[in-house]
Design an enzyme around this catalytic site. Structure first.
Site, PDB file in Angstrom:
ATOM      1  N   SER A   1       0.834  -1.200   0.000  1.00  0.00           N
ATOM      2  CA  SER A   1       0.000   0.000   0.000  1.00  0.00           C
ATOM      3  C   SER A   1       0.872   1.255   0.000  1.00  0.00           C
ATOM      4  O   SER A   1       1.642   1.474  -0.929  1.00  0.00           O
ATOM      5  CB  SER A   1      -0.978  -0.037   1.178  1.00  0.00           C
TER       6      SER A   1
ATOM      7  N   ASP B   1      -9.973  -3.919  -5.359  1.00  0.00           N
ATOM      8  CA  ASP B   1      -9.210  -2.848  -4.717  1.00  0.00           C
ATOM      9  C   ASP B   1      -9.360  -1.573  -5.533  1.00  0.00           C
ATOM     10  O   ASP B   1      -9.106  -1.588  -6.748  1.00  0.00           O
ATOM     11  CB  ASP B   1      -7.734  -3.256  -4.633  1.00  0.00           C
TER      12      ASP B   1
ATOM     13  N   HIS C   1      -7.974  -4.957  -1.040  1.00  0.00           N
ATOM     14  CA  HIS C   1      -6.812  -4.205  -0.589  1.00  0.00           C
ATOM     15  C   HIS C   1      -6.415  -4.685   0.810  1.00  0.00           C
ATOM     16  O   HIS C   1      -7.255  -4.886   1.675  1.00  0.00           O
ATOM     17  CB  HIS C   1      -7.137  -2.711  -0.544  1.00  0.00           C
TER      18      HIS C   1
END
Length: 322
Positions: A153, A251, A281
Site C-alpha cells: 500500500s 481494490d 486491498h
C-alpha cells in the site's frame, strides 16, 4: 469474480463509515490491540530490533534472519498504513513470512509517520535504511548481490519512490522491487482509474476514504504532483530495478498498480504484474492465512530467487506471466 467468502465474512462485521474525523492515536491503538502475542508468531532463527544510523537520523528496524547461513540476500520492507498507520508490530507476521519463504534476511523499517513527521521524513527514513543496509553489508551477512525493497500500500509507494531516488543518486545496488497493491497516485480523481469506481464501496478500503486517509500525509507537505509522492507521475522509468507488482481484484487502487507495471515494461524494465482474484486491498497483511492468498508471499520468494512462473495470481504481463 465475487470477493472470497472468508473476506466477505469479515467485511460484514465492519461498521459503516460515519464521517467522523480520523483519530490517528486511537486508530494506532486499535491496530496494536490486534497484534498477535509473541508466542503465536512464526519462529525464525533470529529476530532482533536495532537502530539504523542514516542521513536522516536513527531509524528503528527489526531484522529477521530465517536460518543460519554464511550469506543472505537482504530485503528491506516498508509497511503500509496510509503514511500514518502501521508499525514494526502490525506487519511483523508479513516480514516473518517473507523471510521464511525467500531465505532473505528481512529488515523491516519503523519509519516516521504523518502527521507528527512532515514529508519527506518517512521517505527519507526508508531510503536511508536501504543505504545503511548496503553499507553494513558485512555485519548483516549480505551476499553483496541481492538487495531488494518491498512494501504494501503506502509502503509500495515508498518502494517506487526509493528506487527512483536511488536511480537518480547513482546508487545501483537495489536488485529487485516488490509492490503489494501500491498507492502510486495521490490525485484521487475518481475518473482517473476504472477501479476507483468499480471497487468504490463494500470491499474494506473505499474510494471516498482515500482522501481523508491520506490527508495527514498530504497536509504535511506532500504534493500529489511530485513524482516522489505520486510515483506514477515520474516521466522516465528507465533503469529501475526488476519489479513484481501484486494487485487485488477488488481494490480501488488496482488499476494504478497495473498501469505502473505496464509503464515499467514500456520503459524496458523487467516487470511482472500479478492480480489476485477475489482479494481486496490489504490481503497480504490481513488474509495471507487463506492458502491462495499466501501465494503472494510464495510468488514474491520465487521472484526474489529468480524463479519463473506465478504462484497464485493471474498474470497481466501482456497475457504471459514473467
Amino acid at each position: 469474480m465475487t470477493i472470497h467468502p472468508e473476506i466477505a465474512k469479515i467485511l460484514a462485521t465492519l461498521p459503516a463509515p460515519d464521517g467522523s474525523p480520523l483519530n490517528p492515536e486511537a486508530m494506532r491503538a486499535g491496530e496494536a490491540a490486534q497484534v498477535a502475542p509473541l508466542e503465536e508468531r512464526r519462529p525464525l532463527h533470529a529476530v532482533q530490533d536495532a537502530m539504523a544510523v542514516t542521513a536522516s537520523g536513527e531509524v528503528p528496524v527489526r531484522i529477521y534472519t530465517p536460518v543460519e547461513a554464511d550469506a543472505y540476500g537482504v530485503l528491506v520492507y516498508f509497511h503500509g498504513g496510509a503514511f500514518f498507520l502501521g508499525s514494526l508490530e502490525t506487519h511483523d507476521h508479513v516480514a516473518r513470512a517473507l523471510a521464511k519463504e525467500s531465505g532473505y534476511k528481512v529488515i523491516s523499517v519503523g519509519y516516521r509517520l504523518a502527521p507528527e513527521a512532515a514529508f519527506p521524513a518517512g521517505l527519507d527514513d526508508c531510503y536511508g535504511v536501504v543505504r545503511w543496509a548496503a553499507a553494513q553489508g558485512g555485519s548483516l551477512g549480505w551476499d553483496g548481490k541481492n538487495l531488494a525493497v518491498a512494501g504494501d500500500s503506502s509502503g509500495g509507494n515508498y518502494v517506487a519512490a526509493v528506487t527512483a531516488k536511488a536511480h537518480d543518486d547513482g546508487f545501483a545496488s537495489i536488485s529487485h522491487q516488490v509492490l503489494f497493491y501500491p498507492s502510486l497516485d495521490l490525485d484521487f480523481d475518481v475518473n482517473r482509474y476504472a477501479s476507483l469506481r468499480e471497487n468504490a464501496e463494500g470491499y474494506g478500503l473505499e474510494t471516498a476514504a482515500l482522501l481523508p486517509f491520506n490527508a495527514f500525509y498530504l497536509q504535511s507537505g506532500a504534493d500529489p504532483a511530485d513524482p516522489l509522492v505520486s510515483p506514477i507521475k515520474r516521466m522516465d522509468l528507465t533503469g529501475l530495478p526488476p519489479a513484481l507488482i501484486i494487485t487485488a481484484e477488488h481494490d480501488p487502487l488496482r488499476d494504478e498498480g497495473e498501469l505502473y507495471g505496464l509503464r515499467l515494461r514500456e520503459a524496458g524494465v523487467d516487470a511482472a504484474v500479478s492480480r489476485y482474484e477475489r482479494a481486496n486491498h490489504g490481503f497480504v497483511q490481513n488474509f495471507s492465512w487463506i492458502p491462495e492468498f499466501y501465494g503472494a508471499i510464495e510468488e514474491t520468494a520465487a521472484f526474489l530467487n529468480g524463479g519463473a512462473g506465478l504462484k497464485g495470481g493471474a498474470g497481466l504481463n501482456g497475457g504471459t506471466a514473467q
